[in-house]
Design an enzyme around this catalytic site. Structure first.
Site, short mmCIF file in Angstrom:
data_model
loop_
_atom_site.label_atom_id
_atom_site.label_comp_id
_atom_site.label_asym_id
_atom_site.label_seq_id
_atom_site.Cartn_x
_atom_site.Cartn_y
_atom_site.Cartn_z
N MET A 49 0.28 5.04 -9.01
CA MET A 49 -0.82 5.78 -8.38
C MET A 49 -0.24 6.67 -7.30
SD MET A 49 -3.75 2.80 -8.16
CE MET A 49 -4.98 3.89 -7.46
N GLU A 50 -0.27 7.95 -7.56
CA GLU A 50 0.36 8.92 -6.67
C GLU A 50 -0.19 8.82 -5.26
OE1 GLU A 50 2.55 12.40 -5.47
OE2 GLU A 50 2.78 10.88 -7.01
N CYS A 72 -1.77 12.26 -15.91
CA CYS A 72 -2.21 12.62 -14.56
C CYS A 72 -3.30 13.69 -14.62
CB CYS A 72 -1.03 13.14 -13.74
SG CYS A 72 -1.51 13.62 -12.06
N GLN A 97 9.11 6.91 -13.51
CA GLN A 97 8.24 7.78 -14.31
C GLN A 97 8.57 9.25 -14.04
OE1 GLN A 97 3.90 8.77 -13.51
NE2 GLN A 97 3.64 7.40 -15.27
N GLY A 117 -4.55 -0.74 -11.84
CA GLY A 117 -4.21 0.10 -10.70
C GLY A 117 -5.19 -0.09 -9.57
N ARG A 118 -6.32 0.64 -9.62
CA ARG A 118 -7.31 0.55 -8.55
C ARG A 118 -7.84 -0.88 -8.41
NH1 ARG A 118 -11.87 4.22 -9.98
NH2 ARG A 118 -11.36 3.46 -12.06
N ASN A 123 -5.52 0.39 -20.32
CA ASN A 123 -5.67 0.72 -18.90
C ASN A 123 -7.04 1.37 -18.69
OD1 ASN A 123 -4.68 3.46 -16.92
ND2 ASN A 123 -4.81 1.40 -16.10
N GLY A 124 -7.64 1.05 -17.54
CA GLY A 124 -8.89 1.71 -17.17
C GLY A 124 -10.05 0.76 -16.95
N GLU A 125 -10.61 0.78 -15.74
CA GLU A 125 -11.86 0.07 -15.41
C GLU A 125 -11.72 -1.45 -15.52
OE1 GLU A 125 -15.28 1.26 -13.55
OE2 GLU A 125 -13.64 2.51 -14.28
#
Length: 309
Positions: A5-6, A95, A65, A220-221, A196-198
């Site tokens: 996560m940038e 991204c 990455q 991530g989040r 990945n996601g949610e």
């Protein structure tokens, strides 16, 4: 896997979250490749773990990455990453940032299936066969029409693994994530897929695994909202209590204040509260208590009271 996560998941955050446990793999923030072979210092800055055998202090491997559009420059920089000790190379085709997409990097490449193939093939050919070359994609840019075609191209180019964020670039981070699309992709590729996601809790993880037909997950989040999410998914442990989390935020202050980013600590903690509010009502209170504070020690004092230290 801990998601890249940038501007959020840097080496300090990777260190802390992998100490909490549950992660098997990390990926760095992207190394932006344009038209040159980058100096070693660029890799060491974004992945200091290269000084530690490519692992966090907790022993979790960290893969460098790369993000860019030119196959040959990406290949040459992949060689550098491996020479410096990265246990693999990950390629960013997901991204959604406008600045990145405008310069033809990240998710905008999902419109160009041939370019995806050319990049993965060049990198695969450039590094030793035993070194993993993974890629991260979204389901598409504006729609999902090329999702399967893109996955096939990446597979045929020789990728070892494919992470799929189950939304398009246009969908951003808005719920829902379309996990069932990963199952559709799985019918057309024989390389390992990572969903990945949610994924915010163990129940989400189970539903994602069921709908995507993937065992492996990237978070991530969700890991920022609940730092022991990986352990909760893996071993069924309860979410970390707030007092323990407050102590963890103080521990993070040690990294930030005495590391190389001390001046950023107040802003980083306030940013983190934005994620924590999803799981912890106390984070809202904390944010209100510290939002006007600009000195790290003042914030640590507030946290110490909340952690009963």
């Amino acid at each position: 896997m801990l998601a890249p996560m940038e501007g959020v998941v840097d080496h300090l955050m990777r260190d802390m979250l992998t100490r909490v446990g549950g992660f098997d793999q990390c990926v760095t923030e992207f190394v932006r490749v344009v038209d040159q072979k980058l100096p070693k210092k660029t890799f060491y800055r974004l992945c200091p773990e290269l000084h530690n055998g490519g692992k966090t202090p907790a022993g979790v491997p960290v893969r460098v990455q790369l993000l860019g559009q030119h196959p040959q420059w990406l290949a040459e920089n992949a060689q550098t990453a491996i020479e410096l000790g990265s246990p693999g190379v990950d390629l960013n085709f997901g991204c959604p940032a406008k600045t990145v997409n405008k310069s033809k990097g990240g998710a905008v490449l999902l419109k160009e299936t041939q370019t995806l193939y050319d990049i993965v093939k060049a990198v695969r050919d450039a590094v030793p066969a035993e070194i993993p070359v993974s890629a991260k994609i979204r389901l598409g840019f504006e729609d999902k029409s090329l999702a399967i075609e893109n996955a096939i191209a990446i597979t045929e180019a020789g990728a070892s693994e494919l992470v799929v964020h189950a939304r398009t670039k246009t969908e951003g981070y808005k719920p829902p994530a379309y996990w069932d699309w990963i199952a559709k992709i799985k019918q057309h590729t024989d390389i390992p897929l990572v969903a990945n996601g949610e994924i915010w809790n163990a129940e989400d993880a189970q539903r994602c695994q069921s709908q995507s037909e993937c065992t492996n997950l990237m978070i991530g989040r969700g890991a920022l909202a609940m730092p022991n999410l990986a352990m909760s998914i893996k071993e069924g442990v309860a979410p970390m209590p707030w007092s323990e989390l407050a102590a963890l935020l103080i521990q993070y202050s040690g990294y930030e204040i005495f590391g190389d980013k001390g001046k950023y600590y107040p802003n980083r903690i306030k940013q983190w509260c934005g994620y924590l509010k999803r799981q912890y009502p106390e984070a809202e209170v904390l944010f209100n208590d510290i939002r006007r504070l600009t000195k790290s020690q003042d914030i640590v004092d507030v946290l110490a009271r909340q952690a009963d230290i």
